[in-house]
Scaffold this motif. Structure first.
Motif, mmCIF file in Angstrom:
data_model
loop_
_atom_site.group_PDB
_atom_site.id
_atom_site.type_symbol
_atom_site.label_atom_id
_atom_site.label_comp_id
_atom_site.label_asym_id
_atom_site.label_seq_id
_atom_site.Cartn_x
_atom_site.Cartn_y
_atom_site.Cartn_z
ATOM 1 N N ASN A 65 111.030 -4.975 4.488
ATOM 2 C CA ASN A 65 110.984 -4.882 5.930
ATOM 3 C C ASN A 65 109.725 -4.149 6.107
ATOM 4 O OD1 ASN A 65 112.205 -2.451 4.953
ATOM 5 N ND2 ASN A 65 111.930 -1.485 7.049
ATOM 6 N N GLU A 66 108.978 -3.523 5.281
ATOM 7 C CA GLU A 66 107.946 -2.891 5.454
ATOM 8 C C GLU A 66 106.797 -3.925 5.531
ATOM 9 O OE1 GLU A 66 108.498 1.435 3.783
ATOM 10 O OE2 GLU A 66 107.972 -0.127 2.394
ATOM 11 N N GLU A 79 104.535 -4.551 8.878
ATOM 12 C CA GLU A 79 102.928 -4.690 8.419
ATOM 13 C C GLU A 79 102.569 -6.000 9.174
ATOM 14 O OE1 GLU A 79 100.261 -4.997 4.812
ATOM 15 O OE2 GLU A 79 101.028 -2.882 4.979
ATOM 16 N N ALA A 80 102.821 -7.031 8.670
ATOM 17 C CA ALA A 80 102.517 -8.403 9.102
ATOM 18 C C ALA A 80 102.489 -8.621 10.725
ATOM 19 C CB ALA A 80 103.270 -9.461 8.165
ATOM 20 N N LEU A 81 103.781 -8.505 11.013
ATOM 21 C CA LEU A 81 103.793 -8.201 12.443
ATOM 22 C C LEU A 81 102.964 -7.454 13.261
ATOM 23 C CD1 LEU A 81 107.747 -8.773 12.970
ATOM 24 C CD2 LEU A 81 106.044 -10.527 13.362
ATOM 25 N N ASN A 82 102.697 -6.111 12.901
ATOM 26 C CA ASN A 82 101.776 -5.194 13.365
ATOM 27 C C ASN A 82 100.261 -5.875 13.631
ATOM 28 O OD1 ASN A 82 103.668 -3.362 14.260
ATOM 29 N ND2 ASN A 82 103.218 -2.216 12.564
ATOM 30 N N GLN A 83 99.685 -6.580 12.591
ATOM 31 C CA GLN A 83 98.557 -7.343 12.551
ATOM 32 C C GLN A 83 98.592 -8.294 13.397
ATOM 33 O OE1 GLN A 83 97.525 -8.038 8.509
ATOM 34 N NE2 GLN A 83 97.686 -5.800 7.933
ATOM 35 N N TYR A 84 99.544 -9.200 13.191
ATOM 36 C CA TYR A 84 99.711 -10.549 14.069
ATOM 37 C C TYR A 84 99.560 -10.208 15.610
ATOM 38 C CZ TYR A 84 101.019 -15.186 15.584
ATOM 39 O OH TYR A 84 100.960 -16.498 16.336
ATOM 40 N N LEU A 85 100.516 -8.922 15.845
ATOM 41 C CA LEU A 85 100.457 -8.825 17.433
ATOM 42 C C LEU A 85 99.687 -7.876 17.953
ATOM 43 C CD1 LEU A 85 104.657 -9.108 17.303
ATOM 44 C CD2 LEU A 85 103.035 -10.966 18.131
ATOM 45 N N ALA A 86 98.690 -7.396 17.159
ATOM 46 C CA ALA A 86 97.876 -6.144 17.505
ATOM 47 C C ALA A 86 97.444 -6.092 19.024
ATOM 48 C CB ALA A 86 96.686 -6.040 16.668
ATOM 49 N N ASP A 87 97.004 -7.444 19.455
ATOM 50 C CA ASP A 87 96.423 -7.538 20.947
ATOM 51 C C ASP A 87 97.807 -7.264 22.069
ATOM 52 O OD1 ASP A 87 94.076 -8.057 19.994
ATOM 53 O OD2 ASP A 87 94.354 -10.238 20.277
ATOM 54 N N TYR A 88 98.983 -7.486 21.552
ATOM 55 C CA TYR A 88 100.297 -7.167 22.390
ATOM 56 C C TYR A 88 100.775 -5.860 22.267
ATOM 57 C CZ TYR A 88 99.254 -12.206 22.935
ATOM 58 O OH TYR A 88 98.749 -13.349 23.013
#
Length: 78
Positions: A62-63, A67-76
């Motif tokens: 889950n980490e 982490e992947a979602l945080n990087q992908y969605l950083a602009d949002y």
């Protein structure tokens, strides 16, 4: 109850463990403080990549996903 042996961490994270242990894990509650539990479908390749990254980086699956979602969605993200 004796502790189950899982072999390597990679085998465990890839799901190569007994159904008995798997059902024990399912019975446990989601204890992530402040988290929202969601379920999504992954391809087998994605699941394997997540498991391998988790094993090599010493992380939980889950980490890796967070982490992947945080990087992908950083602009949002605020």
């Amino acid at each position: 109850m004796a502790k189950k042996e899982f072999g390597s961490k990679v085998d465990h994270l890839l799901g190569n463990y007994s159904g008995e242990v798997e059902s024990e894990i399912r019975k446990k509650k989601n204890t992530t403080a402040g988290g929202i539990k969601r379920a999504y479908y992954l391809t087998p390749e994605q699941d394997r990549a997540i498991a391998l990254k988790a094993a090599t980086e010493g992380m939980k699956k889950n980490e890796v996903v967070q982490e992947a979602l945080n990087q992908y969605l950083a602009d949002y993200l605020e």
